[in-house]
Design an enzyme around this catalytic site. Sequence first.
Site, mmCIF file in Angstrom:
data_model
loop_
_atom_site.group_PDB
_atom_site.id
_atom_site.type_symbol
_atom_site.label_atom_id
_atom_site.label_comp_id
_atom_site.label_asym_id
_atom_site.label_seq_id
_atom_site.Cartn_x
_atom_site.Cartn_y
_atom_site.Cartn_z
ATOM 1 N N ASP A 231 0.822 -1.210 0.000
ATOM 2 C CA ASP A 231 0.000 0.000 0.000
ATOM 3 C C ASP A 231 0.862 1.268 0.000
ATOM 4 O O ASP A 231 1.844 1.343 0.755
ATOM 5 C CB ASP A 231 -0.861 -0.039 1.276
ATOM 6 C CG ASP A 231 -1.968 0.999 1.281
ATOM 7 O OD1 ASP A 231 -2.852 0.937 0.421
ATOM 8 O OD2 ASP A 231 -1.936 1.883 2.169
ATOM 9 N N GLU A 283 14.142 -15.921 0.681
ATOM 10 C CA GLU A 283 14.386 -17.030 1.609
ATOM 11 C C GLU A 283 13.273 -18.069 1.529
ATOM 12 O O GLU A 283 13.435 -19.211 1.929
ATOM 13 C CB GLU A 283 14.454 -16.522 3.058
ATOM 14 C CG GLU A 283 15.650 -15.669 3.380
ATOM 15 C CD GLU A 283 15.528 -15.090 4.791
ATOM 16 O OE1 GLU A 283 14.890 -15.714 5.664
ATOM 17 O OE2 GLU A 283 16.062 -13.976 5.005
#
Length: 575
Positions: A231, A283
């Site tokens: 956002d 990751e």
Amino acid sequence: MSVDTVISATAPLTGPLTLIHAADTAPGWWRSAVIYQVYPRSFRDLNGDGIGDIAGITEELPHLADLDVDAVWLSPFYRSPQRDAGYDVSDYCDVDPIFGTLQDFDVMMAEAHRLGLRVIVDLVPNHCSDQHAAFQAALAAPAGSPERDMFIFRDGTGPEGHEPPNNWQSHFGGPAWTRVIAPDGQPDQWYLHLFDSSQPDFNWDNTAVHAEFERVLRFWLDRGVSGFRVDVAHALIKAPGLPAWGGRADGGSSDGFPGHEAPMFGQPGVHDIYRAWRRILAEYGPDRILCAEASVDLDRLAHWVRPDEMHQAFNFPYLHAGLDVHRLRGVITDSLTVLNGVGAPSTWVLSNHDVVRHASRFGYNGQGPRDGDGIGPADPQPDTELGRRRAAAASMFMLGLPGAAYLYQGEELGLPDGIDIPEHLRQDPTFARTGGERLGRDGCRVPLPWRAAERHLGFGSGQDPWLPLPPGFTELARDAQAASPSSHLSLYRNMLALRRELGLGSGSLAWAEDWCSGSSLAYLNGATLVVMNLNHEPLELPLGRLLLRSAEPGSGRFLASGETAWLRIDGGGAE
Ligand code: GLC
Ligand code: CA
């Protein structure tokens, strides 16, 4: 829908082709994905309290799988006082009770994955709710404390600090600063809020803020989300010293300032934040993505999606180009060109929860409503039929483009905005903050019609929905449309199926110059020709096999005004 008709046109596709974009061979599901935005409070209310909920999403997910979208993006469902419909988060790692529980979320995720759908969630890092524990701690702590340093507190100006620290304005109207009262009852410092006063901006110059959001990212990644829509991603860092600025807080150039020069937007420091986030996502493997909501021009947007930053960014210039053929061509060419330069796919979007739905926007011949300001009963009214016809044409034009496409819930039904919304039900803070001068975004947020014969059209079977469903929604209900091969919904189904089958999302783009004019546009994506006619006169299609057209009934080899067609050009149409 006339599918697979050979049209007896006279002219084959000849003339110059201007190649803009070659087929995309890079790996990554998101590069060509269709991502469907779910606005939870208006999707489906399963427990009957009038507000959509997560269990309601789970219940209806099979319809989205059936539509054949790749992923679902959920607008915020986190704990929130709902002052900005959930974009005011008081706890980033919990579900608001009006939407359900974390367990409901896990059930929804499992169902989405069972159906082959990925789920992206909304991340709101620029600001939180004033009810967030960190802001409450800041209020209780003195000026200069570490608690206050999580936010942007400043002393006021003028006699006794009665004036705000600078002249910035809130995106929703009024000043971007609110003064707080100290625990001893004395007027105290001011805090910055680019949005509602209940949405204090975080201080991203503070590493504690970085640490907190890394925790939030991991929390949702661990729960299996495929990524985040970020956002107001361009607002996190403010220019040092918070210099005064002549324009509006939303980057609008009302006072002659280009958006990216605004001191609260597009500061270079934001990029390091997204690089760090990208490393965290990596990751978790190659399939988790970041998508920026960043209102900046296309050249700058490319910086957001460099290989070590976000994966993609919303293309608001495309949304704002509307049906202006010249602008559309420019935006498409520029988007693909600048994004190719950094190896990122483009995205395309026509509607979301912040703008008047495109079926309403396109129902005007002259000046339509300003995006984000809504349409009220006293305003000029859109022509519903015209709007829906052009919306079908525009969606079909968009879904043929190479790249990723974002859909907003209900556009597959051709829904228009809600217009007759009683003032006391309006919830967008824009309405209250501008004294009703701007209606705000409630009109595009009215609940979805699922089943024509059911109470509240199947949105919920209990209390009245939080906003009324317009009377015209009955015939647009999903079950009614599913039963009709010529409905807007059936068109979307056909488009999405063909888009996948033909690989349009990872395809190429070349302008077919002889079918482009001041009021028509045509591009070739592989062997598929996409032609949109916005001229008042019909346009004769070239020779080819007609795959799909946006209007019913079609008029043979002519494309009517406000119509788009997809044609197969290889083999000269004589299959
Ligand atoms: C984004 C959201 C909008 C929200 C604002 C503040 O623009 O899309 O709905 O009001 O940010 O969070
Ligand atoms: Ca509910």
